[in-house]
Design an enzyme around this catalytic site. Structure first.
Site, PDB file in Angstrom:
ATOM      1  N   GLY A  27       8.430  13.893  12.530  1.00 44.10           N
ATOM      2  CA  GLY A  27       8.128  12.686  11.762  1.00 44.10           C
ATOM      3  C   GLY A  27       8.234  11.464  12.653  1.00 44.10           C
TER       4      GLY A  27
ATOM      5  NE  ARG B  38      11.715  -1.584  -5.757  1.00 42.27           N
ATOM      6  CZ  ARG B  38      11.328  -1.250  -4.531  1.00 42.27           C
ATOM      7  NH1 ARG B  38      11.423   0.017  -4.152  1.00 42.27           N
ATOM      8  NH2 ARG B  38      10.858  -2.154  -3.705  1.00 42.27           N
TER       9      ARG B  38
ATOM     10  CD  GLU C 161      11.146   8.208   0.609  1.00 42.43           C
ATOM     11  OE1 GLU C 161      10.867   8.431  -0.584  1.00 42.43           O
ATOM     12  OE2 GLU C 161      10.360   7.661   1.400  1.00 42.43           O
TER      13      GLU C 161
END
Length: 645
Positions: free
Chosen positions: A41, A338, A433
């Site tokens: 990644g 959120r 993440e």
């Protein structure tokens, strides 16, 4: 069930990280040249880690499935990056950022990791400015800040509406420099499909060359996964369509625990779904809630008239509008976190007051800001966000309110890691993440970029040395070692089984079925009955997938449909684990909202029974996973009912 060792250093909270660094084992420069590290990644976490480790002297191999690291999904982040530098002199501090993050995550994050994140956040901005990242500046030349949800201070640094792109270009430049120097070998268009372990330690990977279809073996002394989140399990999300869980899931099936998979974040400001053939959703930055006001009509009759095109937003008088976030959460208003803003939008639409034909949409209105600041100031603050919205919807948000609705955006769950960011497999690390560590049950806006760069630039370069200092006498292991041969054979067998099914259903058809199940039963609201039903539906879908999926082409060629099929197979298995995790957690917290556990519409936590990280151990596809618990102990803050009113 085993207790997990998170390796949190002893001592006062504010001194844990500095004490750790002062006592961690080191690898001297000459020995670093003998040590190989794989980074899977190359988004913000991966590119920054690969560049920094190579700068230190390690031999790095970096892998991405895109044609360039610049394609990483980090580039899509819009609104900004948090850092506790108190440039606005409004009372911010490391402790306040730490506390806001813990509170925003509904007291379900590990205290020591979050404090470290808040502490090193200040270094990130200096690093990125030195790289030339064009952060917004005030008239006098100082870096500007704006507010984001869940905070009452301005701590978010930004580059108009393209912060992720600019930060990624900075990390990409650092990575390319190391590639040019020969310290990093870059493997584009390669997807990790298996972790290779020898004597319980990660020793390399099997990667599929996505151009030729060939399986390739790569050795390393340690493996770092920085492969992003798993939001595409829902099919429709704000993630890039290629974003997937495969690398993390293969590691999970090899022994890495998967923590808190049910913690997924729904972002409140996305362009609503418009049709069955839509392939992804578009995010409108949370930063827009600095100046945009969220509202729906007070009456169902006005909402119906807007849906049917009989009325326009401007036809609704001010006194007939429900600015529901300002009404329900006056202290934070439109900048509440959120998860809360998303549920409030769902509540308004479930009440019949949605303003798009489907019924699932609310307004984000800039009329007041334009009147207060002028249209040129508002346009300048948000860069290309307004033109992007207009290009997609054919409506000008400077003349009529935006239409928005919550959508899947980020995943707080991920591979379990300790304080050193090592998974439950020795020598296998997970950053950004892809791990679970810093956001609890809900991530505050502008903290994703902060975590990715903190992990890559300022955490893993110290913690990995603590492990690699014991590996300097390990000679490179030839890739004809039986462990590599066996791992490749497993991948080949699995691949042949998949390509030879020759059923009737397309990969996308089955992925959409999974997404509908996940959104309906494991989305913004969950119930025990729905989750139980969903698990059976996912099990049936898995059987259907493995008996009726149709994948054209062959293995040994460029075959994106086969690559997609492998990722969807992993999503289906992950989806079941998410449902199991959500069913097990009999409380509401952050993005995990069980309808049985609420008080007047607000999440009701159960700290006595669920103040822990649920880390799941894979057994087999057809058997229940085993849960391991890491207790969350707060020594420096008091757990309390999360209120933004």
């Amino acid at each position: 069930m085993a207790a997990l060792d998170s390796k949190i250093p002893t001592g006062p909270l504010a001194e844990k990280w500095s004490n750790y660094k002062e006592h961690a084992k080191l690898v001297n420069p000459a020995n670093k040249r003998k040590v190989e590290v794989i980074v899977v990644g190359t988004g913000l976490a991966g590119a920054s880690a690969a560049a920094t480790l190579a700068e230190l002297g390690y031999k790095v191999k970096a892998f991405c499935f895109q044609d360039s690291p610049r394609r990483a999904h980090s580039i899509a982040a819009q609104g900004g990056i948090n850092a506790a530098k108190n440039y606005k002199n409004d009372g911010d501090s490391v402790y306040r950022l730490f506390y806001d993050t813990i509170k925003g995550g509904d007291f379900r994050a590990r205290e020591a990791n979050v404090y470290r994140l808040a502490d090193v956040s200040r270094n990130i901005i200096d690093q990125c400015v030195a790289q030339g990242v064009p952060f917004a500046r005030e008239y006098g030349g100082l870096l500007d800040n704006r507010s984001f949800g869940g905070a009452q201070v301005s701590r978010t640094f930004y580059a108009r509406g393209q912060t992720g792109q600019q930060l990624l270009l900075g990390a990409y430049g650092a990575l390319e420099r190391q590639i040019g120097l020969g310290n990093v070998t870059m493997y584009n268009r390669h997807e990790m499909v298996e972790v290779v372990t020898i004597d319980g330690k990660a020793r390399g990977i099997i990667a599929r060359n996505l151009i030729t279809g060939k399986l390739e073996r790569y050795f390393s002394h340690a493996v770092i996964l920085a492969t992003g989140g798993y939001g595409n399990v829902f099919f429709l999300s704000t993630n890039a369509m290629g974003s997937n869980v495969t690398a993390a899931w293969k590691a999970h099936k090899k022994g890495a625990y998967f923590a808190n998979p049910c913690y997924t974040q729904i972002h409140p400001t996305c362009i609503p779904v418009t049709g069955d053939y839509q392939s992804k959703l578009t995010l409108m930055s949370e930063s827009l809630r600095n100046d945009g006001r969220v509202w729906v009509p007070k009456t169902k009759e006005d909402a119906k008239a807007i849906r049917e095109g009989k009325k326009k937003p401007e036809d609704i008088k001010e006194e007939d509008r429900d600015y529901y976030l300002e009404r329900k959460y006056p202290s934070y208003g439109n900048l509440c976190p959120r998860d809360i803003a998303s549920r409030a939008a769902k509540e308004a639409c479930d009440d019949g007051r949605g303003i798009v034909p489907s019924g699932f949409g609310v307004f984000l209105d800039f009329a007041d800001a334009i009147k207060r600041l002028g249209i040129d100031v508002v346009k300048a603050r948000y860069g290309e966000l307004f033109p992007m919205y207009q290009n997609i919807t054919n409506e000008d948000p400077l003349k009529t309110p935006m239409k928005i609705y919550p959508a899947v955006h980020y995943t707080m769950g991920g591979l379990w890691v300790d304080y050193e960011l090592m998974t439950s497999i020795k020598g296998l690390y997970c950053l950004g993440e892809a791990n679970f560590s810093d956001h609890g049950a809900n991530r505050l806006g502008a903290s994703a970029l902060m975590q990715g760069l903190a992990d890559g630039y300022f955490v893993i370069p110290y913690t990995i040395g603590n492990y690699l200092s014991g590996e300097i006498f390990t000679k490179p292991i030839p890739t004809d070692h039986p462990a590599f041969v066996e791992a490749e054979k497993e991948v080949q067998t699995r691949s042949e089984k998949l390509i030879n099914i020759k059923g009737k259903k397309t990969v996308d058809d089955l992925h959409k079925q999974l997404g509908k199940i996940m959104w309906e039963y494991c989305g913004m609201a969950r119930t025990a009955e729905g989750l139980t039903k969903a698990r059976k539906m996912i099990q049936d879908l898995r059987k259907e997938f493995w008996s009726d999926v149709n994948i054209p082409g062959t293995l040994n060629e460029f075959n994106p449909e086969f690559d997609k099929a492998g990722r969807v197979a992993d999503f289906i298995e992950l989806g079941e684990l998410m449902v199991i995790d959500a069913l097990n957690r009999n409380e509401s917290c952050g993005g995990h909202f069980r309808e049985e556990y609420q008080e007047q519409g607000e999440a009701k936590r159960d700290d006595a029974n669920y103040a822990y990280v649920a880390a799941w151990e894979h057994t087999s596809v057809d058997s229940d996973p085993v849960m391991h618990k890491e207790s969350l102990v707060y020594e420096n803050i008091e757990m309390q009912v999360r209120s933004y009113k």
